[in-house]
Design a protein around this motif. Structure first.
Motif, PDB file in Angstrom:
ATOM      1  N   ALA A 157       0.825  -1.207   0.000  1.00 35.00           N
ATOM      2  CA  ALA A 157       0.000   0.000   0.000  1.00 35.00           C
ATOM      3  C   ALA A 157       0.861   1.260   0.000  1.00 35.00           C
ATOM      4  O   ALA A 157       0.546   2.239  -0.689  1.00 35.00           O
ATOM      5  CB  ALA A 157      -0.931  -0.009   1.204  1.00 35.00           C
ATOM      6  N   ILE A 158       1.941   1.241   0.759  1.00 36.08           N
ATOM      7  CA  ILE A 158       2.853   2.388   0.781  1.00 36.08           C
ATOM      8  C   ILE A 158       3.477   2.601  -0.589  1.00 36.08           C
ATOM      9  O   ILE A 158       3.638   3.743  -1.049  1.00 36.08           O
ATOM     10  CB  ILE A 158       3.927   2.198   1.867  1.00 36.08           C
ATOM     11  N   ALA A 159       3.835   1.509  -1.273  1.00 38.10           N
ATOM     12  CA  ALA A 159       4.376   1.639  -2.634  1.00 38.10           C
ATOM     13  C   ALA A 159       3.373   2.328  -3.552  1.00 38.10           C
ATOM     14  O   ALA A 159       3.738   3.191  -4.364  1.00 38.10           O
ATOM     15  CB  ALA A 159       4.745   0.267  -3.189  1.00 38.10           C
ATOM     16  N   GLY A 160       2.098   1.970  -3.399  1.00 39.27           N
ATOM     17  CA  GLY A 160       1.075   2.579  -4.245  1.00 39.27           C
ATOM     18  C   GLY A 160       0.843   4.041  -3.946  1.00 39.27           C
ATOM     19  O   GLY A 160       0.902   4.895  -4.850  1.00 39.27           O
ATOM     20  N   VAL A 161       0.613   4.373  -2.689  1.00 38.96           N
ATOM     21  CA  VAL A 161       0.279   5.752  -2.348  1.00 38.96           C
ATOM     22  C   VAL A 161       1.482   6.673  -2.539  1.00 38.96           C
ATOM     23  O   VAL A 161       1.335   7.823  -2.985  1.00 38.96           O
ATOM     24  CB  VAL A 161      -0.277   5.839  -0.903  1.00 38.96           C
ATOM     25  N   SER A 203       3.869   6.352  -4.776  1.00 41.24           N
ATOM     26  CA  SER A 203       4.051   6.561  -6.216  1.00 41.24           C
ATOM     27  C   SER A 203       3.110   7.642  -6.736  1.00 41.24           C
ATOM     28  O   SER A 203       3.511   8.523  -7.513  1.00 41.24           O
ATOM     29  CB  SER A 203       3.806   5.253  -6.968  1.00 41.24           C
ATOM     30  N   ILE A 204       1.859   7.582  -6.303  1.00 45.51           N
ATOM     31  CA  ILE A 204       0.869   8.560  -6.763  1.00 45.51           C
ATOM     32  C   ILE A 204       1.205   9.953  -6.250  1.00 45.51           C
ATOM     33  O   ILE A 204       1.173  10.940  -7.002  1.00 45.51           O
ATOM     34  CB  ILE A 204      -0.538   8.126  -6.306  1.00 45.51           C
ATOM     35  N   LEU A 205       1.553  10.057  -4.967  1.00 47.02           N
ATOM     36  CA  LEU A 205       1.886  11.368  -4.397  1.00 47.02           C
ATOM     37  C   LEU A 205       3.159  11.940  -5.012  1.00 47.02           C
ATOM     38  O   LEU A 205       3.275  13.150  -5.207  1.00 47.02           O
ATOM     39  CB  LEU A 205       2.039  11.256  -2.879  1.00 47.02           C
ATOM     40  N   TRP A 206       4.122  11.061  -5.323  1.00 47.16           N
ATOM     41  CA  TRP A 206       5.369  11.521  -5.954  1.00 47.16           C
ATOM     42  C   TRP A 206       5.084  12.115  -7.328  1.00 47.16           C
ATOM     43  O   TRP A 206       5.656  13.136  -7.709  1.00 47.16           O
ATOM     44  CB  TRP A 206       6.344  10.355  -6.063  1.00 47.16           C
ATOM     45  N   LEU A 207       4.181  11.490  -8.076  1.00 51.76           N
ATOM     46  CA  LEU A 207       3.800  12.009  -9.385  1.00 51.76           C
ATOM     47  C   LEU A 207       3.065  13.337  -9.258  1.00 51.76           C
ATOM     48  O   LEU A 207       3.367  14.302  -9.971  1.00 51.76           O
ATOM     49  CB  LEU A 207       2.906  10.999 -10.112  1.00 51.76           C
ATOM     50  N   ILE A 208       2.099  13.408  -8.354  1.00 50.21           N
ATOM     51  CA  ILE A 208       1.260  14.598  -8.248  1.00 50.21           C
ATOM     52  C   ILE A 208       2.078  15.822  -7.844  1.00 50.21           C
ATOM     53  O   ILE A 208       2.029  16.859  -8.509  1.00 50.21           O
ATOM     54  CB  ILE A 208       0.107  14.362  -7.257  1.00 50.21           C
ATOM     55  N   ALA A 209       2.843  15.721  -6.763  1.00 50.63           N
ATOM     56  CA  ALA A 209       3.552  16.909  -6.280  1.00 50.63           C
ATOM     57  C   ALA A 209       4.876  16.610  -5.595  1.00 50.63           C
ATOM     58  O   ALA A 209       5.707  17.504  -5.460  1.00 50.63           O
ATOM     59  CB  ALA A 209       2.656  17.685  -5.309  1.00 50.63           C
ATOM     60  N   GLY A 210       5.102  15.358  -5.154  1.00 50.61           N
ATOM     61  CA  GLY A 210       6.318  15.051  -4.402  1.00 50.61           C
ATOM     62  C   GLY A 210       7.588  15.352  -5.163  1.00 50.61           C
ATOM     63  O   GLY A 210       8.502  16.005  -4.644  1.00 50.61           O
ATOM     64  N   TYR A 211       7.662  14.891  -6.408  1.00 52.73           N
ATOM     65  CA  TYR A 211       8.866  15.116  -7.208  1.00 52.73           C
ATOM     66  C   TYR A 211       9.103  16.602  -7.441  1.00 52.73           C
ATOM     67  O   TYR A 211      10.230  17.088  -7.341  1.00 52.73           O
ATOM     68  CB  TYR A 211       8.736  14.384  -8.546  1.00 52.73           C
ATOM     69  N   SER A 212       8.040  17.328  -7.727  1.00 56.96           N
ATOM     70  CA  SER A 212       8.169  18.759  -7.991  1.00 56.96           C
ATOM     71  C   SER A 212       8.674  19.509  -6.759  1.00 56.96           C
ATOM     72  O   SER A 212       9.556  20.362  -6.852  1.00 56.96           O
ATOM     73  CB  SER A 212       6.820  19.331  -8.435  1.00 56.96           C
ATOM     74  N   LEU A 213       8.123  19.172  -5.585  1.00 51.30           N
ATOM     75  CA  LEU A 213       8.529  19.857  -4.360  1.00 51.30           C
ATOM     76  C   LEU A 213       9.925  19.451  -3.910  1.00 51.30           C
ATOM     77  O   LEU A 213      10.618  20.222  -3.246  1.00 51.30           O
ATOM     78  CB  LEU A 213       7.513  19.567  -3.246  1.00 51.30           C
ATOM     79  N   ALA A 236      11.488   7.203  -2.553  1.00 49.13           N
ATOM     80  CA  ALA A 236      10.316   7.707  -1.833  1.00 49.13           C
ATOM     81  C   ALA A 236       9.392   6.577  -1.402  1.00 49.13           C
ATOM     82  O   ALA A 236       8.618   6.736  -0.454  1.00 49.13           O
ATOM     83  CB  ALA A 236       9.552   8.700  -2.710  1.00 49.13           C
ATOM     84  N   ILE A 237       9.463   5.444  -2.063  1.00 43.27           N
ATOM     85  CA  ILE A 237       8.670   4.277  -1.678  1.00 43.27           C
ATOM     86  C   ILE A 237       9.283   3.573  -0.474  1.00 43.27           C
ATOM     87  O   ILE A 237       8.604   3.260   0.507  1.00 43.27           O
ATOM     88  CB  ILE A 237       8.550   3.291  -2.868  1.00 43.27           C
ATOM     89  N   ILE A 238      10.585   3.312  -0.513  1.00 44.39           N
ATOM     90  CA  ILE A 238      11.184   2.476   0.529  1.00 44.39           C
ATOM     91  C   ILE A 238      11.321   3.207   1.864  1.00 44.39           C
ATOM     92  O   ILE A 238      11.286   2.581   2.924  1.00 44.39           O
ATOM     93  CB  ILE A 238      12.551   1.908   0.085  1.00 44.39           C
ATOM     94  N   THR A 239      11.428   4.536   1.849  1.00 44.64           N
ATOM     95  CA  THR A 239      11.674   5.244   3.112  1.00 44.64           C
ATOM     96  C   THR A 239      10.488   5.137   4.072  1.00 44.64           C
ATOM     97  O   THR A 239      10.677   4.707   5.221  1.00 44.64           O
ATOM     98  CB  THR A 239      12.063   6.703   2.836  1.00 44.64           C
ATOM     99  N   PRO A 240       9.260   5.495   3.691  1.00 44.13           N
ATOM    100  CA  PRO A 240       8.151   5.274   4.621  1.00 44.13           C
ATOM    101  C   PRO A 240       7.887   3.798   4.887  1.00 44.13           C
ATOM    102  O   PRO A 240       7.384   3.436   5.962  1.00 44.13           O
ATOM    103  CB  PRO A 240       6.959   5.948   3.931  1.00 44.13           C
ATOM    104  N   ALA A 241       8.234   2.921   3.941  1.00 45.38           N
ATOM    105  CA  ALA A 241       8.074   1.481   4.178  1.00 45.38           C
ATOM    106  C   ALA A 241       9.005   1.001   5.290  1.00 45.38           C
ATOM    107  O   ALA A 241       8.647   0.108   6.064  1.00 45.38           O
ATOM    108  CB  ALA A 241       8.329   0.703   2.891  1.00 45.38           C
ATOM    109  N   ALA A 254      -4.867   4.327   9.813  1.00 47.77           N
ATOM    110  CA  ALA A 254      -3.892   5.247  10.411  1.00 47.77           C
ATOM    111  C   ALA A 254      -2.544   5.137   9.707  1.00 47.77           C
ATOM    112  O   ALA A 254      -1.878   6.147   9.443  1.00 47.77           O
ATOM    113  CB  ALA A 254      -3.743   4.953  11.900  1.00 47.77           C
ATOM    114  N   MET A 255      -2.144   3.900   9.384  1.00 45.90           N
ATOM    115  CA  MET A 255      -0.880   3.686   8.688  1.00 45.90           C
ATOM    116  C   MET A 255      -0.867   4.386   7.334  1.00 45.90           C
ATOM    117  O   MET A 255       0.112   5.050   6.969  1.00 45.90           O
ATOM    118  CB  MET A 255      -0.658   2.180   8.515  1.00 45.90           C
ATOM    119  N   LEU A 256      -1.964   4.266   6.600  1.00 46.22           N
ATOM    120  CA  LEU A 256      -2.025   4.829   5.254  1.00 46.22           C
ATOM    121  C   LEU A 256      -1.972   6.356   5.294  1.00 46.22           C
ATOM    122  O   LEU A 256      -1.213   6.988   4.543  1.00 46.22           O
ATOM    123  CB  LEU A 256      -3.307   4.362   4.570  1.00 46.22           C
TER     124      LEU A 256
END
Length: 433
Positions: free
Chosen positions: A71-75, A77-87, A129-134, A148-150
């Motif tokens: 689940a962390i890999a999924g969320v 990835s999506i957040l990184w595309l939306i704004a994570g990479y840009s920020l 960005a996937i492995i760090t919160p994992a 809560a985890m998500l």
């Protein structure tokens, strides 16, 4: 007349040739290596870390850990595309990037970052960005609610991981100071380790800790996952050179040496202390060696890596014993003493073994503008301290918000006793007929 024409044509060719030389061009060798490294780093999380952590928990919680990693890999990835990479990698300022690259705006198939496609650079950084919160999962394993985890992982990625990434790798203030962090000592390991420790303290221990033994339910799974981490780490550190060259080769070599030395050091200490070497000890020492060499891997030589691995195995072993036996803190899967302590140790040692004046233990010199070991170590210390304080404060705040939104961070006593696999997912890890 003809001589003049040829001279004019020659000058034009030189001028245009110089312009072409100044333009970034795709390097297929470097691109192929980073494509491979990207797959290796994702392999570290799925299935590597998932299996490593999954084997360490009790059988009634194995699927919950695997589910959390997926689940962390999924969320992420999506957040990184939306704004994570840009920020993280947008120009912005010294503290945070900007929104110029939201949803990969303006980035197409021909766009380059250096001499590799920017889409590939973005994807490579996404795997970090996937492995760090994992990694943080190990601090709250077997007791946090899935909702809560998500939410925690999503907020933590954007509010902690992204800013620190910009500070160090995105043109921010720590990078400008000359901080040496080749592949994530501060960005990945200190942030994940500190977050796991804060989460363990805020949530409290698993019920029964420390009197009840929490033995791993499947060491075969854990050893298999550890082997995948070791292999995947070549992409993690070697890929951070962003080129198929001598820097990448040396980063892979020192990574392997530190991992091997960390594994053997932990094994022999445990053998002497408890009378027998364990599979759990040798793989934990290996991970400690990998995490500790990570920030230094692009700046030190094999001799320095040997010492770093030796210190990683001994110091992380001591930290693990102290945290559990003396402080009685239930960082369930030893994220802080292995990754957090290892990240801090390796970041500091990068300032020492990068020196080019240590004979067989020499590295490849200090950052631009830094002329002494003391100067480099001081910058490393600032990086460690700033990352640690920022992560601790923000993680505590995020946990409080998540607890308020989700009605508490952890499952109740009966649910914890029954196991998260059934309670949260209505599935069993092992259902033998």
């Amino acid at each position: 007349m003809k001589i003049g024409q040829f001279s004019l044509a020659g000058l034009l060719l030189l001028a245009t040739g110089g312009a072409w030389a100044g333009e970034a061009t795709l390097n297929t060798g470097d691109t192929a290596w980073i494509l491979t490294s990207t797959a290796l780093v994702l392999f570290m999380t799925l299935p590597g870390l998932a299996l490593f952590y999954g084997g360490l928990v009790r059988s009634k919680n194995v699927l919950s850990v695997l589910m959390q990693c997926f689940a962390i890999a999924g969320v992420s990835s999506i957040l990184w595309l939306i704004a994570g990479y840009s920020l993280a990698f947008g120009e912005g300022n010294a503290w945070i990037g900007d929104f110029s690259k939201v949803l990969m705006a303006g980035i197409g198939r021909e766009s380059l970052s250096g001499n590799i496609p920017e889409s590939l650079f973005m994807l490579f950084q996404m795997t970090f960005a996937i492995i760090t919160p994992a990694l943080v999962v190990g601090g709250f394993a077997e007791r946090m609610k899935f909702s809560a985890m998500l939410l925690f992982s999503a907020l933590w990625l954007m509010l902690v991981y992204v800013p620190v990434t910009h500070w160090v790798w995105g043109g921010g203030w720590l990078g400008q100071m000359g901080l040496y962090d080749f592949a994530g000592g501060t960005v990945v390991h200190i942030t994940a380790g500190a977050a796991a420790l804060v989460t363990a303290l805020v949530m409290g221990p698993r019920r029964g800790f420390p009197t009840t033994p929490f033995t791993p339910h499947n060491m075969t799974m854990t050893v298999a996952g550890a082997g995948m981490l070791w292999v995947g780490w070549f992409g993690f550190n070697g890929g951070s050179a962003l080129a198929a060259n001598g820097d990448a080769a040396m980063a892979m070599l020192v990574t392997h040496i530190s991992a091997a030395t960390g594994a053997m050091t932990w094994m022999f200490i445990e053998w002497k202390k408890f009378g027998k070497p364990s599979a759990l000890g040798v793989v934990t020492g290996m991970v400690a060696g990998l995490g500790t060499i990570t920030p230094a891997s692009g700046f030190v030589g094999p001799g320095g890596a040997l010492i770093i691995g030796l210190l990683a195995g001994s110091i992380c072993f001591t930290a693990t014993m102290y945290l559990k036996q003396v402080l009685k803190i239930d960082d369930s899967l030893d994220v802080f003493p292995v990754h957090g302590v290892g990240g801090m140790l390796g970041t500091m040692l990068a300032g020492v073994f990068s020196a080019a004046s240590l004979g067989l233990f020499s590295g490849y010199g200090f950052a631009d503008g830094i002329s002494s070991m003391g100067g480099q170590v001081w910058v490393q210390f600032i990086g460690v301290a700033a990352t640690l304080v920022f992560t601790v404060v923000l993680t505590w705040g995020i946990l409080k918000v998540v607890a308020a939104v989700t009605g508490g961070l952890r499952v109740d006593a009966d649910q914890e006793q029954e196991g998260l696999d059934i309670v949260l997912h209505e599935e069993r890890g092992y259902d033998i007929h």
